[in-house]
Design an enzyme around this catalytic site. Structure first.
Site, PDB file in Angstrom:
ATOM      1  N   ASN A   1     -14.433 -11.871 -22.106  1.00  0.00           N
ATOM      2  CA  ASN A   1     -13.449 -12.276 -23.096  1.00  0.00           C
ATOM      3  C   ASN A   1     -12.591 -11.081 -23.489  1.00  0.00           C
ATOM      4  O   ASN A   1     -12.884  -9.933 -23.128  1.00  0.00           O
ATOM      5  CB  ASN A   1     -14.152 -12.856 -24.326  1.00  0.00           C
TER       6      ASN A   1
ATOM      7  N   ARG B   1     -14.581 -18.599 -28.300  1.00  0.00           N
ATOM      8  CA  ARG B   1     -15.457 -17.496 -28.667  1.00  0.00           C
ATOM      9  C   ARG B   1     -15.035 -16.207 -27.960  1.00  0.00           C
ATOM     10  O   ARG B   1     -14.926 -16.160 -26.744  1.00  0.00           O
ATOM     11  CB  ARG B   1     -16.896 -17.863 -28.280  1.00  0.00           C
TER      12      ARG B   1
ATOM     13  N   CYS C   1     -16.405 -20.371 -17.576  1.00  0.00           N
ATOM     14  CA  CYS C   1     -14.969 -20.508 -17.801  1.00  0.00           C
ATOM     15  C   CYS C   1     -14.439 -21.406 -16.690  1.00  0.00           C
ATOM     16  O   CYS C   1     -14.225 -20.951 -15.564  1.00  0.00           O
ATOM     17  CB  CYS C   1     -14.261 -19.158 -17.792  1.00  0.00           C
TER      18      CYS C   1
ATOM     19  N   CYS D   1      -9.121 -24.482 -22.482  1.00  0.00           N
ATOM     20  CA  CYS D   1     -10.492 -23.999 -22.286  1.00  0.00           C
ATOM     21  C   CYS D   1     -11.236 -25.081 -21.524  1.00  0.00           C
ATOM     22  O   CYS D   1     -11.492 -26.166 -22.054  1.00  0.00           O
ATOM     23  CB  CYS D   1     -11.169 -23.710 -23.622  1.00  0.00           C
TER      24      CYS D   1
ATOM     25  N   GLN E   1      -9.420 -14.778 -20.200  1.00  0.00           N
ATOM     26  CA  GLN E   1     -10.674 -14.434 -19.528  1.00  0.00           C
ATOM     27  C   GLN E   1     -10.394 -13.555 -18.309  1.00  0.00           C
ATOM     28  O   GLN E   1      -9.404 -13.769 -17.601  1.00  0.00           O
ATOM     29  CB  GLN E   1     -11.439 -15.688 -19.077  1.00  0.00           C
TER      30      GLN E   1
END
Length: 289
Positions: free
Chosen positions: A69, A217, A78, A225, A49
């Protein structure tokens, strides 16, 4: 020439989630998807990220964040990156708290130790139209979705949660018993998820411990994550599989997730690591005009 040529950045990670922090609070430049992809494609600034800081929007907050992303798409949440931003903004001062904002809402951050931070990720959303899903499900603790043969599906009946972004959590005995790199892209882009979804495999080890593996994603397999850890913890508690405070173990390390009774907010606590600071070489943006 991109406005980001020769601009400074910080390379960090949050329990293995690779993060680039780009501070644009003194600029009106908005990173384009092509620029984000260019940064991700350079070996020295590869990221899971990209956290871009802009001047505050809401009075009383310290910065507004846009999150990208690796494919150039944007995300509204995030958790691991937010902790990295908190370190970046507090490293040279004596503050132990600040407030950041994304399109999903306001995120209070608190320093616990020198490299450990807690982020208030806000309240989860469970309505099918809030996640969002393409069709109505009255109970999103388990939605009708499976992959594999009808009579012997490989995975089925995930929980669905929005933690600033959409998440689907499949409950398994062993997270590494499945080929998530192959299954993840199919599920991320399933028609049931109009905005795509983060796909997690979760194994409940006991009332206070979950193992998690995530296909993120727009980024793919990642070592950690934060929003997925929050989503899994909340989903497990909703199914009465765990308590409201759990340790979520990801390939990159552990996060402590607390689903607070008083207001329904989810608190995520974990470590960050600083790797280096540098400047973007102009040539990486040659095709990003």
């Amino acid at each position: 020439m991109s406005a980001l040529a020769n601009h400074s950045f910080a390379k960090m990670n949050g329990i293995g989630n690779e993060i680039v922090v780009l501070d644009l609070r003194g600029s009106d430049h908005v990173v384009t998807p092509a620029e984000a992809r260019a940064i991700a494609g350079d070996p020295h600034s590869q990221f899971d990220q990209l956290m871009v800081l802009h001047a505050p929007v809401t009075p009383g907050t310290d910065a507004f964040m846009r999150i990208y992303n690796t494919d150039g798409s944007e995300s509204a949440a995030c958790g691991n990156g937010t902790r990295c931003v908190a370190w970046h903004l507090m490293k040279d001062g004596d503050r132990d708290s600040l407030t950041l904002e994304t399109s999903a809402g306001v995120l209070p951050c608190t320093r616990v130790e020198a490299l450990t931070f807690t982020v208030d990720m806000g309240a989860p959303r469970f309505g099918w139209d809030q996640i969002p899903l393409a069709e109505e499900f009255r109970d999103t603790r388990a939605i009708e979705l499976q992959i594999g043969p009808i009579d012997a599906p490989i995975l089925h009946s995930p929980s669905a949660v929005n933690m600033g972004n959409p998440h689907a959590i499949f409950w398994v005995d062993d997270v590494k018993a499945y080929d998530l790199p192959a299954i993840g892209p199919l599920l991320e882009n399933h028609p049931i998820f109009p905005e795509r979804a983060n796909i997690s495999l979760a194994a409940v080890k006991d009332r206070r411990h979950i193992d998690l593996w995530v296909w993120e994603r727009g980024a793919g397999i990642t070592r950690a994550c934060g929003s997925a850890a929050c989503a899994a913890a909340v989903a497990a508690a909703r199914k009465n599989l765990t308590d409201r405070e759990v340790v979520v173990s990801l390939p990159g390390g552990d996060l402590t997730i607390t689903w607070r009774d008083s207001d329904g907010h989810v608190l995520m606590t974990g470590a960050v690591a600083f790797e280096w600071e540098d400047r973007f070489p102009p040539e990486i943006f040659a095709g990003a005009a």
